[in-house]
Design a protein around this motif. Structure first.
Motif, mmCIF file in Angstrom:
data_model
loop_
_atom_site.group_PDB
_atom_site.id
_atom_site.type_symbol
_atom_site.label_atom_id
_atom_site.label_comp_id
_atom_site.label_asym_id
_atom_site.label_seq_id
_atom_site.Cartn_x
_atom_site.Cartn_y
_atom_site.Cartn_z
ATOM 1 N N THR A 186 22.139 -4.199 -2.568
ATOM 2 C CA THR A 186 20.894 -4.946 -2.360
ATOM 3 C C THR A 186 19.854 -4.013 -1.758
ATOM 4 N N LEU A 187 18.733 -3.910 -2.440
ATOM 5 C CA LEU A 187 17.657 -3.028 -1.991
ATOM 6 C C LEU A 187 16.424 -3.865 -1.684
ATOM 7 N N THR A 188 15.630 -3.345 -0.801
ATOM 8 C CA THR A 188 14.360 -3.994 -0.482
ATOM 9 C C THR A 188 13.246 -3.261 -1.225
ATOM 10 N N GLU A 189 12.272 -4.026 -1.680
ATOM 11 C CA GLU A 189 11.154 -3.415 -2.407
ATOM 12 C C GLU A 189 10.607 -2.217 -1.634
ATOM 13 N N ARG B 153 14.377 4.043 -6.862
ATOM 14 C CA ARG B 153 13.334 3.414 -6.058
ATOM 15 C C ARG B 153 13.242 1.934 -6.441
ATOM 16 N N ALA B 154 13.338 1.085 -5.429
ATOM 17 C CA ALA B 154 13.225 -0.358 -5.672
ATOM 18 C C ALA B 154 11.749 -0.699 -5.818
ATOM 19 N N GLU B 155 11.373 -1.139 -7.017
ATOM 20 C CA GLU B 155 9.951 -1.365 -7.301
ATOM 21 C C GLU B 155 9.537 -2.822 -7.102
ATOM 22 N N ALA B 156 10.374 -3.742 -7.579
ATOM 23 C CA ALA B 156 10.007 -5.161 -7.503
ATOM 24 C C ALA B 156 11.276 -6.003 -7.453
ATOM 25 N N ALA B 157 11.148 -7.216 -6.972
ATOM 26 C CA ALA B 157 12.322 -8.084 -6.826
ATOM 27 C C ALA B 157 12.927 -8.421 -8.187
ATOM 28 N N GLY B 158 14.263 -8.476 -8.195
ATOM 29 C CA GLY B 158 14.960 -8.813 -9.430
ATOM 30 C C GLY B 158 16.221 -7.981 -9.585
ATOM 31 N N PRO B 159 16.967 -8.240 -10.667
ATOM 32 C CA PRO B 159 18.190 -7.469 -10.930
ATOM 33 C C PRO B 159 17.913 -6.273 -11.852
ATOM 34 N N ALA B 160 18.677 -5.235 -11.687
ATOM 35 C CA ALA B 160 18.586 -4.075 -12.586
ATOM 36 C C ALA B 160 19.895 -3.296 -12.496
ATOM 37 N N THR B 161 20.274 -2.723 -13.583
ATOM 38 C CA THR B 161 21.515 -1.929 -13.626
ATOM 39 C C THR B 161 21.171 -0.463 -13.876
ATOM 40 N N GLU C 99 29.510 12.863 -21.152
ATOM 41 C CA GLU C 99 30.524 13.130 -22.178
ATOM 42 C C GLU C 99 31.654 12.100 -22.194
ATOM 43 N N GLY C 100 31.314 10.880 -22.502
ATOM 44 C CA GLY C 100 32.350 9.881 -22.735
ATOM 45 C C GLY C 100 32.679 9.002 -21.558
ATOM 46 N N ALA C 101 32.274 9.361 -20.355
ATOM 47 C CA ALA C 101 32.546 8.533 -19.183
ATOM 48 C C ALA C 101 31.241 7.905 -18.713
ATOM 49 N N THR C 102 31.346 6.645 -18.285
ATOM 50 C CA THR C 102 30.159 5.898 -17.881
ATOM 51 C C THR C 102 30.445 5.123 -16.605
ATOM 52 N N ALA C 103 29.434 5.028 -15.769
ATOM 53 C CA ALA C 103 29.520 4.162 -14.581
ATOM 54 C C ALA C 103 28.208 3.422 -14.443
ATOM 55 N N SER C 104 28.285 2.195 -13.931
ATOM 56 C CA SER C 104 27.082 1.389 -13.740
ATOM 57 C C SER C 104 27.054 0.810 -12.335
ATOM 58 N N VAL C 105 25.851 0.648 -11.815
ATOM 59 C CA VAL C 105 25.657 0.011 -10.512
ATOM 60 C C VAL C 105 24.660 -1.134 -10.715
ATOM 61 N N ASP C 106 25.080 -2.332 -10.346
ATOM 62 C CA ASP C 106 24.212 -3.505 -10.488
ATOM 63 C C ASP C 106 23.458 -3.734 -9.182
ATOM 64 N N PHE C 107 22.148 -3.507 -9.217
ATOM 65 C CA PHE C 107 21.328 -3.680 -8.024
ATOM 66 C C PHE C 107 20.634 -5.037 -8.044
ATOM 67 N N SER C 108 20.350 -5.476 -6.841
ATOM 68 C CA SER C 108 19.501 -6.655 -6.681
ATOM 69 C C SER C 108 18.406 -6.266 -5.693
ATOM 70 N N VAL C 109 17.183 -6.337 -6.158
ATOM 71 C CA VAL C 109 16.067 -5.964 -5.291
ATOM 72 C C VAL C 109 15.434 -7.242 -4.746
ATOM 73 N N VAL C 110 15.232 -7.224 -3.440
ATOM 74 C CA VAL C 110 14.630 -8.401 -2.793
ATOM 75 C C VAL C 110 13.284 -8.027 -2.191
ATOM 76 N N ALA C 111 12.454 -9.046 -2.000
ATOM 77 C CA ALA C 111 11.146 -8.813 -1.387
ATOM 78 C C ALA C 111 11.333 -8.511 0.100
ATOM 79 N N PRO C 112 10.440 -7.773 0.698
ATOM 80 C CA PRO C 112 10.593 -7.426 2.122
ATOM 81 C C PRO C 112 10.409 -8.652 3.020
#
Lengths: 124, 228
Positions: free
Chosen positions: B150-153, B201-209, B215-228
């Motif tokens: 969880t990130l803040t704008e 950089r957390a730009e605006a509220a909402g979800p983003a991955t 080379e064949g390997a992948t990782a993802s991070v699901d962020f949720s940005v909240v308003a300050p």
């Protein structure tokens, strides 16, 4: 005539000197399950290196002097002098070749050298 | 003067000439033949072995297939500590390729690197490097902590990615990574440089991955940005 024939038979034996029978290894470096050093053949896993003190023995068990080794194909097995009178063999590429054995600069024989996939030796 | 020299002179000479006879540095291991030390070096900051620059924290337990790295050799008890006194070369090009002054791990397995006298003389020592395929990418914060999801704008967060093998061991070596974001209006990537480090950089509220690939390997991070 008989004397000439006797000399002719004797000459090849004089020229070839003491024969090579087999190798004897000691102080072999740690290379678990990926190296197989035998008296008349070595098997190495592709990519690994091993060092050992090596004596080349005659049929009567005596050591050949001033022994040196040379690969017939460096792209399969690399051979180099190592520290403390040891020799280093390394598996440069998959395949089969020979390691030539010299004593005092003269070729005395050869052994088979085989480089195999790591999975073939590590499963032994 | 004479007594003082006898007391400190030998140590001073050894220090000046760099005699390598003490304990190994963190980034070094002794060769299989005990004749010298092999030191690991990072090509760039994308190598997880070097978190603080180009000095490795330790000689790695493994390097990833396709990655680049450096290895140098110093012979023990050598008075003149000249790193050019020996060349380090791979036993088998199928496993490790030479690329200028660096090496590239080409295929998984155990691969010997040999130190040889520069004149093509004897092999002084050798070491075996384990090469493994990356089976999983892991993303952490740059200090090693788990990622704050969880990130803040307006918040900036530096991420670090590294690969692990099939038993979870971190694999070293420099390599390229491709980073992307599912919504750059919510979480933006601060740089597009293909390294192991990425500032988001957390730009605006909402979800983003945020996704990272190599080379064949992948990782993802699901962020949720909240308003300050």
């Amino acid at each position: 005539m008989n004397r000439l024939l006797f000399l002719a038979l004797l000459l090849p034996a004089c020229g070839s000197g003491p024969k090579f029978e087999q190798l004897d290894y000691s102080r072999v470096s740690t290379a678990p399950n990926v190296v197989d050093l035998e008296p008349t053949q070595i098997r190495l896993a592709h990519g690994v290196a091993v060092a050992a003190d090596i004596d080349a023995l005659r049929p009567n068990g005596k050591k050949l002097e001033s022994v040196a080794f040379q690969s017939s194909d460096e792209s399969v097995v690399g051979v180099a002098r190592g520290p403390d009178s040891r020799w280093v063999f390394f598996g440069a590429g998959l395949g089969r070749t020979q390691i030539q054995i010299f004593s005092k600069g003269k070729r005395k024989g050869q052994i088979e050298a085989l480089v195999v996939r790591q999975s073939e030796l590590s499963s032994d | 003067m004479g007594a003082t020299w006898r007391a400190v002179g030998p140590g001073l000479l050894l220090a000046l000439f760099g005699l390598h006879c003490g304990p190994l540095d963190d980034d070094e291991v002794s060769g299989d033949l005990g004749q010298g030390a092999f030191a690991y070096g990072c090509v760039d900051s994308s190598d997880p072995a070097c978190r603080d620059g180009f000095d490795a924290d330790e000689f790695p337990n493994g390097v990833s297939t396709g990655s680049r790295f450096e290895v140098s050799f110093t012979e023990f008890d050598r008075v003149f500590d000249d790193p050019d006194a020996a060349r380090v070369f791979p036993a088998a090009p199928a496993f490790i390729a030479e690329e200028g002054t660096t090496f590239r791990a080409r295929s998984a397995g155990l691969a010997a690197l040999l130190a040889q006298q520069l004149n093509g003389g004897r092999v002084i020592d050798f070491v075996h490097v384990r090469i493994a395929d990356i089976v999983e990418l892991r993303v952490v914060e740059s200090d090693g902590d788990p990622v704050s999801l969880t990130l803040t704008e307006g918040e900036l967060l530096e991420l670090r990615v590294f690969g692990v093998d099939d038993v979870g061991t971190m694999l070293s070596g420099s390599r390229s990574y491709d980073w992307s974001t599912s919504d750059s209006l919510v979480v933006a990537l601060d740089t597009l440089s293909p390294t192991a480090l990425m500032t988001v950089r957390a730009e605006a509220a909402g979800p983003a991955t945020v996704t990272v690939e190599t080379e064949g390997a992948t990782a993802s991070v699901d962020f949720s940005v909240v308003a300050p």
